[in-house]
Design an enzyme around this catalytic site. Structure first.
Site, short mmCIF file in Angstrom:
data_model
loop_
_atom_site.label_atom_id
_atom_site.label_comp_id
_atom_site.label_asym_id
_atom_site.label_seq_id
_atom_site.Cartn_x
_atom_site.Cartn_y
_atom_site.Cartn_z
CB SER A 18 -0.14 29.25 -1.72
OG SER A 18 0.10 30.71 -2.11
CE LYS A 69 -1.14 28.38 -12.46
NZ LYS A 69 0.26 28.65 -13.38
CG ASP A 106 1.76 31.98 -14.43
OD1 ASP A 106 2.19 32.72 -13.31
OD2 ASP A 106 1.61 31.30 -14.90
CB ALA A 133 8.10 22.07 -23.20
CG LEU A 221 10.36 29.41 -14.46
CD1 LEU A 221 9.15 29.26 -14.47
CD2 LEU A 221 10.66 31.23 -14.19
CD GLN A 251 1.63 35.46 -9.78
OE1 GLN A 251 0.94 35.03 -10.30
NE2 GLN A 251 1.82 34.80 -8.07
#
Length: 278
Positions: A18, A69, A106, A133, A221, A251
């Site tokens: 991260s 998430k 996001d 998606a 992204l 974000q």
């Protein structure tokens, strides 16, 4: 009255890659704030236990990344409308009464990065074409529809997920089979790749991109590498391109403000910090 140093962090599995700890550390330094932001490896089945412990250790909140998430949303007592619509949370804030507030920033990060990187793009300029998606795509579609984009075309390797997205978001979303994914870019004002295809260590994106025309905006992204093949090909066709690093930085800003009490600067210094140069 306590004199605890405020803490925040990012939970995920894996989480060692991260960029958020470096970004938040830069913001803390630049604003002269006390505090720490740490990466914490958490498996899905352990999330409830970890969220029960963190507030007592002085954590004001956390970001959550894959694969946590959806579970984070389920565990929160308070959920924003946009997180509920997207079906996932990436920003958790611990309230004084011990309950968890869940949000999804996001979509905010995506729109802000897009407007910054492609300032001439307008929501009313024409359709948007979205590859993927999954959770990121749902956040992007929600943000585009809220901004006023007239039509969002979606293509995904698994048609069922794209159809589910259309069912949730309504008739302004249209679905195209993955075998014809290249057609969604025809006359589109915006092209977005939300898949991991083209990311370092992942398979290449094998979708014809010649439909991305001059003057369109294109955003990936993915931010490793910063200039993905998707962006390179779109730029070669005359599109204005936006990398995924801006979305990461934008974000993260709302959560930082909630946890540490000051709005951070989203600028080139923040981008460099996220890349490890801060």
């Amino acid at each position: 009255m306590t004199d605890r140093i405020p803490l925040a962090g990012v939970l995920g599995a894996p989480v060692s890659h991260s960029r958020s700890p470096a970004l938040h550390a830069h913001w803390l330094r630049s604003l002269g704030l006390r505090g720490h932001y740490v990466p914490i490896h958490v498996e899905n089945e352990d999330l409830a236990r970890v969220l029960g412990v963190l507030p007592g250790l002085g954590f004001a909140g956390v970001n959550v990344t894959v694969p946590l998430k959806e579970r984070a949303l389920e565990l929160a007592e308070h959920v924003t409308d946009r997180a509920a619509l997207i079906g996932a949370a990436n920003t958790l804030t611990f309230r004084a009464d011990g309950t968890v507030h869940a949000d999804n920033t996001d979509g905010h990060g995506f729109i802000q990065a897009l407007r910054q990187g492609a300032p001439d793009w307008s929501p009313g300029a024409g359709p948007a074409a979205v590859l993927g998606a999954g959770g990121a795509a749902r956040a992007v579609v929600a943000a585009l529809l809220e901004a006023g984009v007239p039509e969002v075309r979606v293509a995904n390797r698994s048609r069922g997920r794209a159809d589910a997205l259309r069912a949730d978001f309504g008739p302004r979303v249209s679905v195209v089979d993955w075998g014809r994914a290249g057609s969604i870019f025809d006359d589109a004002a915006l092209a977005v790749n939300t898949t991991s295809l083209g990311m370092t260590g992942q398979p290449p994106l094998r979708v014809p991109l010649d439909g991305i025309g001059p003057g369109a905006a294109a955003m990936d992204l993915v931010y490793a590498p910063l200039r993905t093949p998707f962006l390179q090909e779109a730029a070669a066709g005359g599109a204005v391109t936006v990398d995924g690093l801006g979305m990461l930085v934008h974000q993260g800003a709302p959560g930082f403000e909630r946890w540490f009490g000051k709005r951070p600067m989203v600028d080139e210094a923040a981008r460099r910090a996220a890349l490890g140069f801060g």
